[in-house]
Design a protein around this motif. Structure first.
Motif: not given
Length: 369
Positions: A98-103, A148, A150
């Motif tokens: 996930d580019n926003n959270s880094g997850e 969703e 993402r």
């Protein structure tokens, strides 16, 4: 085809269809009551690992992937149609972040592995769900939920058993050509390898392993010099690293020991876990050294390098010593995989038996006199 090992994409799942508020209007059915159906489910987006896909080139240019919305409900108890799911085929070894959270959302390590990237929205309820003894003509309905959305970063880490390390022109491409079915570009100038190459090494008809060659590393690679640092991630899944050194460089001012130490230093800067992997020293181009001086050259190199691990002497051009190295690699890989299997089997057995540590002070385990 150009090798692409990084891409950024956006996935948008479908929105669920809205519920319907409708009433029966059929002849001979007065007060027929509510008959509004539910909306259909929005389409979800999945990633599928496919061994027939080799690079992420398709996702370098197609950056947005959207699923269809569900259809709205209708009267006469008609439910909306759910949308089709979207399946994105990616190479085995792709890491999805996930580019926003880094997850890390998924790690595609086996062929056919399917992972959900964005879930489609549920359809809304029609007014048939709100009928009750006190509310015989409900006009309530609900809207479908949004799917969703993402922004994802895709990183490809090739799945290989053995990785090759070395300075430019150390002979890595020549070595992988000599022992496997790979045919990378070979020339007498540095940086002929511009992207990773994979080769299957056949020890026998039923015994084989995969070897990966990446562009050569130079001093300052961790700060962005050269090309090799961009592809070091491809060595993170390997079981063994071969550090190939040119012991007979054309430039008389080049010190092979100094270059070898610089490469190890850059490796540690990039990733300590990668530097801690089992690494063998492979001294290449011994055919360029007079036969009566080879032992002295090898002994002096190992001493100055302060090397404690396995050392192999080869000539990738004449293939001298290559078969012995291949056999040793295969035996090492078999032992490593067997040890990993035993450790995994032990863990599963302990979990199945529910083995746990017992506290001697726990009153439940004290002997009653």
């Amino acid at each position: 085809m150009k090798f692409i090992d990084e891409a950024r994409i956006e996935v948008i799942a479908g929105t669920g269809g809205n519920g319907c508020a409708s009433f029966c209007r059929e002849k001979f059915r007065p007060f027929g009551g509510p008959d509004g159906g539910d909306g259909g489910r929005g389409g979800s987006i999945y990633a599928i690992a496919d061994r027939n896909v080799n690079t992420l080139v398709d996702y370098r240019y197609a950056k947005m992937h959207r699923a269809e919305n569900g259809e709205p409900g209708r009267g006469s108890d008609c439910y909306g149609k759910g949308a089709e799911d979207v399946h994105l085929r990616m190479p085995v070894g792709t890491l999805i972040i996930d580019n926003n959270s880094g997850e890390v959302l998924a790690d595609l390590t086996t062929h056919g592995q399917t992972e959900l990237l964005a879930r489609g929205g549920e359809g809304g309820w029609g007014n048939i769900h709100f009928k009750s003894s006190t509310n015989r003509a409900p006009r309530q309905k609900t809207d479908g939920k949004e799917g969703e959305r993402r922004e994802l970063r895709l990183e490809l880490k090739v799945l290989a058993d053995v990785g090759l390390l070395g300075m430019p022109n150390a002979g890595k491409s020549t070595f992988i050509t000599a022992v496997s079915n790979a045919r990378p570009k070979i020339a007498d100038y540095p940086f002929t390898t511009l992207h990773p190459n994979l080769g299957v090494v056949r020890v026998s008809h039923e015994k084989s392993f995969v070897i990966a060659d990446i562009p050569g590393l130079i001093e300052g690679a961790a700060e962005g010099a050269g090309l090799g640092h961009q592809f070091l991630r491809h060595l993170q899944r390997t079981h063994l690293l071969l550090h190939i050194v040119d012991v007979a460089p054309f430039d008389a001012g080049v010190d092979p020991v100094k270059e070898a130490k610089a490469l190890v230093k850059e490796l540690k800067k990039y990733d300590e876990s990668l530097a801690d992997k089992p690494r063998w020293l492979v001294l290449n181009k011994l055919d360029m050294v007079p036969e009566d001086e080879r032992k002295k050259v090898v002994k002096d190199f190992v001493k100055r390098m302060a090397w404690k691990g396995p050392v192999f002497e080869i000539s990738a051009l004449s293939r001298e010593g290559c078969q012995e190295l291949v056999n040793a690699i295969y035996l090492h890989l078999q032992e490593t995989k067997a040890a990993e299997f035993r450790a995994e089997e032990t863990t599963i057995t302990e979990e199945a038996r529910g083995i746990h540590s017992i506290d001697p002070d726990d009153p439940r385990f004290k002997v009653v006199e």
